[in-house]
Design a protein around this motif. Structure first.
Motif, PDB file in Angstrom:
ATOM      1  N   GLN A  30       0.899  -1.166  -0.580  1.00 22.97           N
ATOM      2  CA  GLN A  30       0.312  -0.213  -0.153  1.00 22.97           C
ATOM      3  C   GLN A  30       0.783   1.391  -0.346  1.00 22.97           C
ATOM      4  N   LEU A  31       1.806   0.999   0.587  1.00 22.61           N
ATOM      5  CA  LEU A  31       3.251   2.518   0.331  1.00 22.61           C
ATOM      6  C   LEU A  31       3.530   2.692  -1.197  1.00 22.61           C
ATOM      7  N   THR A  32       3.123   1.695  -1.672  1.00 23.64           N
ATOM      8  CA  THR A  32       3.453   2.017  -3.144  1.00 23.64           C
ATOM      9  C   THR A  32       2.610   2.512  -4.262  1.00 23.64           C
ATOM     10  N   GLU A  33       1.363   1.766  -3.491  1.00 29.28           N
ATOM     11  CA  GLU A  33       0.000   3.029  -3.843  1.00 29.28           C
ATOM     12  C   GLU A  33      -0.140   4.325  -3.236  1.00 29.28           C
ATOM     13  N   ILE A  34       0.116   4.242  -2.408  1.00 23.99           N
ATOM     14  CA  ILE A  34       0.258   5.645  -1.486  1.00 23.99           C
ATOM     15  C   ILE A  34       0.818   6.820  -2.801  1.00 23.99           C
ATOM     16  N   ILE A  35       2.360   6.055  -2.559  1.00 17.82           N
ATOM     17  CA  ILE A  35       3.290   6.979  -3.590  1.00 17.82           C
ATOM     18  C   ILE A  35       2.935   7.366  -5.211  1.00 17.82           C
ATOM     19  N   LYS A  41      -3.930  12.806  -6.031  1.00 15.30           N
ATOM     20  CA  LYS A  41      -4.454  14.097  -4.909  1.00 15.30           C
ATOM     21  C   LYS A  41      -3.601  13.666  -3.665  1.00 15.30           C
ATOM     22  N   TYR A  42      -3.430  14.032  -2.421  1.00 15.90           N
ATOM     23  CA  TYR A  42      -3.162  14.252  -1.078  1.00 15.90           C
ATOM     24  C   TYR A  42      -3.058  12.926  -0.580  1.00 15.90           C
ATOM     25  N   GLN A  43      -2.509  12.548  -0.294  1.00 13.35           N
ATOM     26  CA  GLN A  43      -2.571  10.963   0.751  1.00 13.35           C
ATOM     27  C   GLN A  43      -2.149  11.302   2.741  1.00 13.35           C
ATOM     28  N   ALA A  44      -3.065  11.094   3.145  1.00 14.19           N
ATOM     29  CA  ALA A  44      -2.829  11.331   4.974  1.00 14.19           C
ATOM     30  C   ALA A  44      -2.415   9.861   5.500  1.00 14.19           C
ATOM     31  N   ILE A  45      -1.397   9.473   5.688  1.00 12.99           N
ATOM     32  CA  ILE A  45      -1.409   8.494   7.549  1.00 12.99           C
ATOM     33  C   ILE A  45      -1.522   9.500   8.965  1.00 12.99           C
ATOM     34  N   ASN A  68     -10.443  17.623   4.601  1.00 10.45           N
ATOM     35  CA  ASN A  68     -10.736  17.348   2.903  1.00 10.45           C
ATOM     36  C   ASN A  68     -11.137  16.186   2.874  1.00 10.45           C
ATOM     37  N   GLU A  69     -12.376  15.771   1.891  1.00  6.90           N
ATOM     38  CA  GLU A  69     -13.119  14.703   1.419  1.00  6.90           C
ATOM     39  C   GLU A  69     -11.913  14.625   0.136  1.00  6.90           C
ATOM     40  N   SER A  70     -11.083  15.641  -0.194  1.00  5.02           N
ATOM     41  CA  SER A  70     -10.337  14.748  -1.654  1.00  5.02           C
ATOM     42  C   SER A  70      -8.478  14.498  -1.416  1.00  5.02           C
ATOM     43  N   ILE A  71      -8.445  13.540  -0.040  1.00  2.00           N
ATOM     44  CA  ILE A  71      -7.216  13.390   0.353  1.00  2.00           C
ATOM     45  C   ILE A  71      -7.739  11.840   0.324  1.00  2.00           C
ATOM     46  N   ASP A  72      -7.160  11.007   0.456  1.00  2.00           N
ATOM     47  CA  ASP A  72      -7.359   9.431   0.953  1.00  2.00           C
ATOM     48  C   ASP A  72      -6.472   9.511   2.444  1.00  2.00           C
ATOM     49  N   PHE A  73      -6.906   9.000   3.495  1.00  2.00           N
ATOM     50  CA  PHE A  73      -6.513   9.343   4.976  1.00  2.00           C
ATOM     51  C   PHE A  73      -6.759   7.787   5.008  1.00  2.00           C
ATOM     52  N   TYR A  74      -5.300   7.057   5.605  1.00  2.00           N
ATOM     53  CA  TYR A  74      -4.994   5.670   6.003  1.00  2.00           C
ATOM     54  C   TYR A  74      -4.555   6.135   7.228  1.00  2.00           C
ATOM     55  N   TYR A  75      -5.018   4.848   8.294  1.00  2.00           N
ATOM     56  CA  TYR A  75      -4.679   4.453   9.357  1.00  2.00           C
ATOM     57  C   TYR A  75      -3.687   3.262   9.772  1.00  2.00           C
ATOM     58  N   LEU A  76      -3.518   3.839  10.007  1.00  3.68           N
ATOM     59  CA  LEU A  76      -1.738   2.682  10.932  1.00  3.68           C
ATOM     60  C   LEU A  76      -1.836   2.027  11.953  1.00  3.68           C
ATOM     61  N   ASP A  77      -2.702   0.742  12.486  1.00  6.50           N
ATOM     62  CA  ASP A  77      -2.563   0.813  14.263  1.00  6.50           C
ATOM     63  C   ASP A  77      -1.518   0.540  14.568  1.00  6.50           C
ATOM     64  N   GLN A 100       0.668  10.257  15.038  1.00  9.62           N
ATOM     65  CA  GLN A 100       1.784  10.721  14.055  1.00  9.62           C
ATOM     66  C   GLN A 100       0.824  11.288  12.620  1.00  9.62           C
ATOM     67  N   LEU A 101       1.215  12.195  11.799  1.00 13.17           N
ATOM     68  CA  LEU A 101       0.340  12.416  10.941  1.00 13.17           C
ATOM     69  C   LEU A 101       1.475  12.880   9.740  1.00 13.17           C
ATOM     70  N   LEU A 102       1.191  12.090   9.096  1.00 13.33           N
ATOM     71  CA  LEU A 102       2.160  12.037   7.490  1.00 13.33           C
ATOM     72  C   LEU A 102       1.267  12.636   6.144  1.00 13.33           C
ATOM     73  N   VAL A 103       1.621  14.139   5.890  1.00 15.49           N
ATOM     74  CA  VAL A 103       0.342  13.711   4.717  1.00 15.49           C
ATOM     75  C   VAL A 103       1.594  14.010   3.612  1.00 15.49           C
ATOM     76  N   ILE A 104       1.233  13.663   2.198  1.00 14.35           N
ATOM     77  CA  ILE A 104       2.332  13.217   0.904  1.00 14.35           C
ATOM     78  C   ILE A 104       1.737  13.669  -0.174  1.00 14.35           C
ATOM     79  N   LYS A 105       2.483  13.977  -0.716  1.00 16.79           N
ATOM     80  CA  LYS A 105       1.860  15.127  -2.158  1.00 16.79           C
ATOM     81  C   LYS A 105       3.465  14.641  -3.306  1.00 16.79           C
TER      82      LYS A 105
END
Length: 123
Positions: A30-35, A41-45, A68-77, A100-105
């Motif tokens: 999924q990290l490759t997909e996030i990149i 669009k923005y990705q957030a973990i 922002n609804e145009s961001i994909d939000f990922y939740y990491l346990d 921690q929150l990371l925002v990727i673009k």
């Protein structure tokens, strides 16, 4: 609940708050997909420790914000998927913290924060 809401102007009912459509981050691929998706669009973990009271508090506050609804939000346990968190450190060069929150673009971290600083991140 209606009387309390009328008297005090607010409710603790979760339905009154915006919700985040979390995508569980459970696989390394999924990290490759996030990149890749960050080019569109923005990705957030959001890294969350399910045993930490501060992490739980920050997560609840974060979920109550207007997001922002145009961001994909990922939740990491973190307790279940610590190896993925370690890979995030390697890929993005941001020291691990929790919560921690990371925002990727465009394949790079453009904003990050931990603990209550997460609430100040604007995308």
């Amino acid at each position: 609940m209606g009387i309390i809401k009328n008297l005090f102007g607010k409710s603790n009912d979760k339905a009154d708050y915006p919700s985040i459509n979390w995508i569980p981050l459970t696989e390394h691929k999924q990290l490759t997909e996030i990149i890749q998706n960050s080019n569109l669009k923005y990705q957030a973990i959001f890294k969350h420790s399910t045993r930490c009271g501060i992490s739980r508090s920050v997560l609840k506050q974060f979920e109550r914000q207007e997001n922002n609804e145009s961001i994909d939000f990922y939740y990491l346990d973190l307790l279940s998927y610590r190896a993925i968190s370690d890979e995030i450190v390697e890929k993005f060069g941001v020291m691990h913290q929790s919560p921690q929150l990371l925002v990727i673009k465009e394949g790079a971290v453009v904003a990050h924060g931990s603990h209550y600083d997460i609430m100040t991140i604007k995308i």
